[in-house]
Design an enzyme around this catalytic site. Structure first.
Site, PDB file in Angstrom:
ATOM      1  N   CYS A  22      47.093  41.567  35.191  1.00 46.25           N
ATOM      2  CA  CYS A  22      46.200  40.518  34.693  1.00 46.25           C
ATOM      3  C   CYS A  22      45.676  40.801  33.282  1.00 46.25           C
ATOM      4  O   CYS A  22      45.234  39.886  32.588  1.00 46.25           O
ATOM      5  CB  CYS A  22      45.028  40.325  35.651  1.00 46.25           C
ATOM      6  SG  CYS A  22      45.535  39.795  37.308  1.00 46.25           S
ATOM      7  N   HIS A  77      39.695  36.377  31.526  1.00 44.37           N
ATOM      8  CA  HIS A  77      40.723  36.257  32.552  1.00 44.37           C
ATOM      9  C   HIS A  77      40.156  35.433  33.700  1.00 44.37           C
ATOM     10  O   HIS A  77      39.039  35.677  34.163  1.00 44.37           O
ATOM     11  CB  HIS A  77      41.130  37.644  33.030  1.00 44.37           C
ATOM     12  CG  HIS A  77      41.955  37.635  34.282  1.00 44.37           C
ATOM     13  ND1 HIS A  77      43.055  36.813  34.432  1.00 44.37           N
ATOM     14  CD2 HIS A  77      41.843  38.337  35.442  1.00 44.37           C
ATOM     15  CE1 HIS A  77      43.582  37.007  35.631  1.00 44.37           C
ATOM     16  NE2 HIS A  77      42.871  37.924  36.265  1.00 44.37           N
ATOM     17  N   ASN A 119      44.159  32.152  39.889  1.00 49.77           N
ATOM     18  CA  ASN A 119      44.419  33.344  39.095  1.00 49.77           C
ATOM     19  C   ASN A 119      45.895  33.366  38.718  1.00 49.77           C
ATOM     20  O   ASN A 119      46.750  33.608  39.566  1.00 49.77           O
ATOM     21  CB  ASN A 119      44.042  34.591  39.908  1.00 49.77           C
ATOM     22  CG  ASN A 119      44.212  35.886  39.121  1.00 49.77           C
ATOM     23  OD1 ASN A 119      44.874  35.917  38.089  1.00 49.77           O
ATOM     24  ND2 ASN A 119      43.627  36.956  39.623  1.00 49.77           N
TER      25      ASN A 119
END
Length: 323
Positions: free
Chosen positions: A114, A250, A280
């Protein structure tokens, strides 16, 4: 004079298939309310069977080139941040290079889960500042739907697929915190926390794996580490939280985003949040959020942005840039 890497164009691509939370109610012991309350996610996009990561990345790349008014011939390099490449090798970046018609230059992948897009920005910035390249396509692209365990309600409802891309371009600047472009970066990792977020399979172990996560522990690390890295990169740029116009984090979880903003003393009105629509998307989440925010005309020239991310490794970092 100083060379800065400035954003010349940005774009994104999302697969057509939209999956609302209610779809998981058919196969899992979960509800729309349960997912929303714990993550802020309402829907996400899943790639079709014939859509690979490099295809998503190429479509985002073409959108970024169009936004910049450039063609593939104007680009010196392609850097793709992804944990879900089409093949073990060659890199997804070389596949993007071919798909967009780029016949020269270089292309490579970066894998920091990520945090991948932050790592990719940092590397592209270094290549530009060193004079190695003038223009680089920096892309975050993922097909996380390929590595989810559909029986694990704590993880499979959180992730989505997509891609975002931006063109970084070398430009002369004064060398002050008021310059446009990337002003500072901060990168970190700590392999002791590997078991908090990982895929339990891979080529070297001769197995096909699924994503595994200790959500509570990841949350605890995320808020502390994201606030700390943002402060570090701001300090390196000679700036403070008071100078920040926008945080583009993020997009993992609305509670992490809210908690980090609170630690930085920034109101949510100055935080770009797209997790409700995309879930996500790992390395794709920051460029997706940047592209959506630009399309909504949130950013004004000269405004200061901070991007920060944390992912498996654990790996985390931040970038300070002036729009």
């Amino acid at each position: 004079m100083t060379i800065r890497a400035q954003v010349a164009g940005i774009g994104h691509y999302l697969p057509e298939r939209v999956v609302p939370n209610s779809e998981f109610e058919k196969t899992l012991d979960t509800t729309d309310e349960w997912i929303r309350s714990r993550s802020g996610i309402e829907r996400r996009h899943f790639a079709s069977e014939d859509e690979t990561t490099s295809i998503l990345a190429s479509r985002a790349a073409n959108a970024a080139l169009a936004d910049a008014g450039l063609t593939a011939a104007d680009i010196d390099g392609v850097v793709v941040a992804t944990s879900t490449p089409d093949l073990t090798f060659p890199s997804a970046a070389t596949m993007v290079q071919a798909r967009i018609g780029m016949e020269g230059g270089f292309a490579f992948d970066i894998q920091a889960v990520c945090a991948g897009f932050v790592y990719a920005l940092a590397n592209a910035n270094a290549l530009i500042v060193s004079g190695t390249a003038k223009r680089i396509l920096v892309i975050g692209a993922e097909t996380f739907s390929r590595i989810l365990d559909w029986n694990d309600r704590s993880t499979c409802v959180l992730f989505g697929d997509g891609a975002g891309a931006l063109v970084l371009e070398a430009a002369e600047a004064e060398g002050t915190p008021q310059d446009r472009g990337i002003l500072a970066v901060d990168l970190n990792s700590d392999g002791r926390f590997r078991d908090l977020l990982y895929v339990d399979g891979g080529v070297s172990t001769n197995s096909i794996g699924h994503l595994r996560m200790e959500g509570r522990e990841v949350f605890r690390h995320a808020v502390e580490k994201l606030a700390a890295t943002a402060r570090t990169s701001l300090g390196r740029a000679g700036l403070t939280e008071a100078d920040v116009d926008w945080v583009v984090p993020h997009q993992a979880n609305s509670r992490i985003i809210t908690g980090t903003a609170k630690k930085l003393g920034l109101p949510l009105e100055r935080v770009v949040m797209t997790v409700q629509d995309h879930g996500n998307t790992s390395a794709a989440s920051i460029p997706l959020a940047l592209s959506v925010a630009k399309a909504e005309e949130k950013f004004q020239p000269g405004q200061l942005l901070v991007t920060e991310a944390i992912g498996g490794g654990l790996a985390w970092g931040s970038v300070v840039l002036r729009w």
